[in-house]
Write a protein that holds these residues in place. Structure first.
Motif, short mmCIF file in Angstrom:
data_model
loop_
_atom_site.label_atom_id
_atom_site.label_comp_id
_atom_site.label_asym_id
_atom_site.label_seq_id
_atom_site.Cartn_x
_atom_site.Cartn_y
_atom_site.Cartn_z
N SER A 236 -27.98 27.21 -2.35
CA SER A 236 -28.91 26.17 -2.79
C SER A 236 -30.05 26.74 -3.62
N ASP A 237 -30.52 27.96 -3.27
CA ASP A 237 -31.59 28.57 -4.03
C ASP A 237 -31.11 28.97 -5.43
N ARG A 238 -29.91 29.51 -5.52
CA ARG A 238 -29.34 29.84 -6.83
C ARG A 238 -29.24 28.59 -7.70
N ALA A 239 -28.85 27.49 -7.08
CA ALA A 239 -28.70 26.24 -7.83
C ALA A 239 -30.05 25.75 -8.34
N LYS A 240 -31.09 25.88 -7.51
CA LYS A 240 -32.42 25.42 -7.93
C LYS A 240 -32.97 26.27 -9.07
N ILE A 241 -32.76 27.58 -8.99
CA ILE A 241 -33.21 28.45 -10.08
C ILE A 241 -32.47 28.07 -11.37
N ARG A 242 -31.19 27.87 -11.24
CA ARG A 242 -30.39 27.48 -12.41
C ARG A 242 -30.87 26.15 -12.97
N THR A 243 -31.22 25.21 -12.09
CA THR A 243 -31.71 23.90 -12.54
C THR A 243 -32.97 24.05 -13.39
N ALA A 244 -33.88 24.93 -12.96
CA ALA A 244 -35.11 25.16 -13.72
C ALA A 244 -34.80 25.72 -15.10
N PHE A 245 -33.87 26.69 -15.17
CA PHE A 245 -33.51 27.28 -16.45
C PHE A 245 -32.82 26.26 -17.35
N GLU A 246 -31.99 25.43 -16.76
CA GLU A 246 -31.29 24.39 -17.54
C GLU A 246 -32.29 23.40 -18.13
N MET A 247 -33.33 23.06 -17.36
CA MET A 247 -34.33 22.12 -17.84
C MET A 247 -35.06 22.70 -19.06
N LEU A 248 -35.39 23.99 -19.02
CA LEU A 248 -36.04 24.63 -20.16
C LEU A 248 -35.10 24.70 -21.35
N ASP B 110 -45.93 9.71 -18.00
CA ASP B 110 -45.17 9.36 -16.79
C ASP B 110 -43.70 9.12 -17.12
N GLU B 111 -43.46 8.46 -18.25
CA GLU B 111 -42.08 8.16 -18.65
C GLU B 111 -41.31 9.44 -18.96
N VAL B 112 -41.94 10.34 -19.71
CA VAL B 112 -41.28 11.61 -20.05
C VAL B 112 -41.05 12.43 -18.78
N ALA B 113 -42.05 12.47 -17.90
CA ALA B 113 -41.91 13.23 -16.65
C ALA B 113 -40.80 12.66 -15.78
N ALA B 114 -40.63 11.34 -15.79
CA ALA B 114 -39.56 10.71 -15.00
C ALA B 114 -38.19 11.18 -15.49
N ASN B 115 -38.03 11.29 -16.81
CA ASN B 115 -36.75 11.77 -17.36
C ASN B 115 -36.50 13.23 -17.00
N LEU B 116 -37.56 14.02 -16.99
CA LEU B 116 -37.42 15.43 -16.60
C LEU B 116 -37.07 15.56 -15.12
N MET B 117 -37.63 14.69 -14.30
CA MET B 117 -37.33 14.74 -12.87
C MET B 117 -35.86 14.43 -12.59
N LYS B 118 -35.27 13.59 -13.43
CA LYS B 118 -33.84 13.29 -13.25
C LYS B 118 -33.00 14.55 -13.44
N GLN B 119 -33.49 15.46 -14.32
CA GLN B 119 -32.74 16.69 -14.57
C GLN B 119 -32.82 17.66 -13.39
N THR B 120 -33.84 17.51 -12.56
CA THR B 120 -33.98 18.43 -11.44
C THR B 120 -33.02 18.09 -10.30
N ASP B 121 -32.42 16.92 -10.37
CA ASP B 121 -31.40 16.49 -9.40
C ASP B 121 -31.94 16.64 -7.98
N SER B 122 -31.31 17.44 -7.19
CA SER B 122 -31.74 17.58 -5.79
C SER B 122 -32.66 18.78 -5.57
N ALA B 123 -33.11 19.42 -6.67
CA ALA B 123 -33.95 20.61 -6.52
C ALA B 123 -35.27 20.28 -5.84
N ASN C 13 -41.48 23.40 -5.01
CA ASN C 13 -41.82 22.10 -5.58
C ASN C 13 -42.99 22.21 -6.55
N HIS C 14 -43.98 23.05 -6.20
CA HIS C 14 -45.10 23.26 -7.11
C HIS C 14 -44.60 23.85 -8.43
#
Length: 617
Positions: free
Chosen positions: A552-564, A451-464, A500-501
């Motif tokens: 907004s969609d471009r930003a969300k895709i970019r957010t996913a790539f940045e997280m990886l 849960d703790e690790v997932a919480a930190n990853l969720m912060k990286q998703t920002d508004s995605a 979201n899934h």
């Protein structure tokens, strides 16, 4: 467990080769058009590592490939593994293996599947101790765990990237569905081999202790049964005049010796007097037992009466406690004082009573024991003199008696040869000395860590995650997946958006891998294959123009790539380890600009594909 792929090599029917090279400790991205074979790479990976079935497309792929090969590494070792292309729906059992990672020009089978399985299991730290902790419909309890089960942590296929129910591949296959909950604790270090061995040894000892206790109980019961038989034989022998009157504690061996010398005539007068004495004592004991039982019943009724009396005094106690609230008359204080005196006397009288059931029951137990001893003694005393009508009857009786007594004597000797009590003490001592780790406590701590690790990853998703940006990640251990929990609530949301899934799947797998790295898992490969995380926004390349995507969609895709991309740095910097990903995408290469942990392979466009054009021609 450091694991990754250096290259995937395909051999054509004419022994031409096609190779895809991957970098270690990078997110290796293959972009390109649909129907170019990107997703087939995941299927090739599964097939080469001893799959018992395959789903590699026949058209274009299998029709043009003779062998599939993978050069991979485990920790500091390099290997090469190739498998002949399947024939129709039938997988091949031809393998080529190199423990040095050498890729030959011409492939020939050089290892059996079972030998290869043994080699891979050893590299995956799987030995005979790695067993299934409990069974199911397909998986048997105690069966050996396959290294392939741990690959469940390493793939996010196109079947599940948007799935709202399943977060792991192969859950439509019953053995993998059953395997997941059975290997999960071992994979994430909740349980370990040493603890499993200790627990199995402790369970084994507990079963052996229970067996010995049952055996001892059975011997005691049998001894009691044999004792009754021996006393019956002794009584009849005394009645016939073969032996004298015998003590109630006579053994089978001693009685058999007496029957070998049948020359003593019993004293019936003495036995008759003794029987009369015993019957008199039994009568007295039975009368005492009845009196004690009657006392117990009366005492039970007395306690019930006392309790009812106490309950009836409760209104008076309430009245006295709230006397300050009552309108008082001239005689009120006198009445209250009198009641206080009376209640005090009653309390003292009740308080003085002491439970006596235990004492009475103890007396009854002593009487029962004395009664049992007298009955056993009575059993060996002859009731009336008997005689043999014929000599043949005597020999029949002696033969039957000696036969039974021989069996009983052997049972006594057998019991004496093996001191079960001593064995039981040793086993109990060993059982108590074995320490087994509290898996429940470790499991709860690991879930909190996820849960703790997932919480930190969720912060990286920002508004995605849009409306769920402020929600909390909560790992559902039973269903083995990350869920979203509303702040300051136990509500788990049933999210509906496919995007979201997709983010939940990425967060789910990255969290599990970071926890595996944190706990130095020996079983989970530090490797992940992801099939098109941009699917919710990009689809199947109906339109590849990024300008047609809203901002907004471009930003969300970019957010996913940045997280990886950032995950590689996290594993490198925080855990001093490596991690490799292979990702298939439809998006143009410009979407990865500035991400320094991304390695872009040649795009599958403009005729470039997994299977070269000249192979098909």
């Amino acid at each position: 467990m450091n694991f990754g792929i250096d290259s995937i090599v395909l051999w054509s029917r004419n022994n031409e080769t096609r190779s895809l090279e991957f970098e270690r400790n990078k997110v290796n991205v293959i972009t390109g058009e649909s129907q170019t074979g990107k997703s087939t790479i995941l299927k090739i990976f599964d097939y080469c590592f001893l799959a018992s079935a395959h789903d590699i497309p026949h058209d274009v792929i299998n029709d043009n490939v003779s062998w599939y090969g993978i050069k991979f590494y485990i920790n500091d070792k390099s290997f090469f593994l190739a498998r002949r292309s399947p024939a129709g729906n039938h997988v091949s059992t031809d393998y080529h293996f190199s423990s040095l990672g050498d890729v030959p020009e011409i492939l020939t089978p050089n290892v059996s599947q079972e030998d290869l399985r043994g080699i891979l299991e050893a590299e995956f730290s799987i030995d005979d101790r790695v067993r299934m902790p409990f069974g199911g419909k397909v998986i048997k309890s105690g069966s050996k765990i396959s290294f392939r089960y741990f690959f469940l942590f390493n793939t996010i296929s196109d079947d599940i990237i948007l799935n709202s129910k399943n977060f792991f591949d192969k859950q439509e296959v019953e053995r993998y569905r059953e395997a997941l909950p059975r290997i999960f604790d071992l994979a994430l270090g909740i349980d370990d081999l040493e603890n499993i061995v200790a627990r199995e040894r402790k369970d084994s000892l507990q079963k052996e202790i229970a067996r010995l206790e049952r055996k001892n109980l059975s011997l005691i019961e049998r001894k009691s049964s044999f004792g009754n038989e021996v006393r019956d034989i002794a009584s009849k022998a005394a009645e016939y005049g073969i032996t004298p009157e015998i003590d109630k504690d006579v053994t089978a061996s001693s009685l058999r010796e007496l029957l070998d010398k049948p020359n003593i005539t019993p004293n019936y007068d003495a036995s008759t007097k003794r029987r009369s004495d015993i019957n008199s004592q039994l009568f007295a004991i039975n009368r005492q037992i009845r009196k004690y039982a009657q006392f117990n019943e009366e005492y039970k009724n007395y306690k019930s009466t006392v309790k009812n009396s106490q309950d009836s005094l409760k209104p008076l106690r309430v009245l006295m406690d709230r006397s300050s609230e009552v309108v008082k008359s001239e005689i009120f204080d006198e009445l209250i004082s009198s009641l206080q005196v009376d209640l005090r006397v009653i309390d003292e009288a009740i308080k003085a009573r002491r439970p006596v059931e235990s004492q009475v029951n103890g007396a009854i137990k002593q009487l029962e024991d004395k009664k049992k001893a007298l009955l056993e003694e009575l059993q060996v005393l002859p009731e009336t003199p008997r005689s043999f009508n014929q000599l043949q009857e005597m020999w029949v009786f002696l033969g039957e008696a000696r036969g039974k007594l021989s069996i009983y004597a052997q049972m006594d000797e057998k019991r004496a040869e093996k001191p079960e009590t001593s064995d039981l003490t040793k086993l109990t001592t060993e059982h108590d000395s074995i320490h087994v780790k509290d898996v429940e406590a470790e499991r709860a701590a690991t879930i909190n860590l996820i849960d703790e690790v997932a919480a930190n990853l969720m912060k990286q998703t920002d508004s995605a995650l849009e409306n769920y940006a402020t929600w909390y990640a909560s790992f559902n251990y039973k269903e083995k997946k990350i869920q979203l929990r509303k702040p300051k609530s136990t509500l788990i949301e049933n999210i509906g958006s496919s995007s979201n899934h997709m983010f939940l799947h990425l967060i789910h797998f990255l969290s599990l891998h970071e926890v595996a790295a944190n706990k130095n898992s020996r079983f989970v490969p530090s490797f992940l294959i992801v099939d098109q995380p941009s699917r919710p926004y990009w689809g199947e390349e109906e339109d590849v123009d990024p300008e047609n995507l809203i901002h907004s969609d471009r930003a969300k895709i970019r957010t996913a790539f940045e997280m990886l991309n950032n995950f590689i740095e996290t594993i490198n910097n925080e855990y001093k380890k490596q991690f490799q990903m292979i990702m298939f995408e439809h998006v143009p290469s410009t979407m990865f600009e500035g991400l320094h942990n991304i390695n872009l392979l040649p795009s599958f466009r403009d005729g470039n594909a997994l299977i070269p054009t000249n192979w098909r021609e």
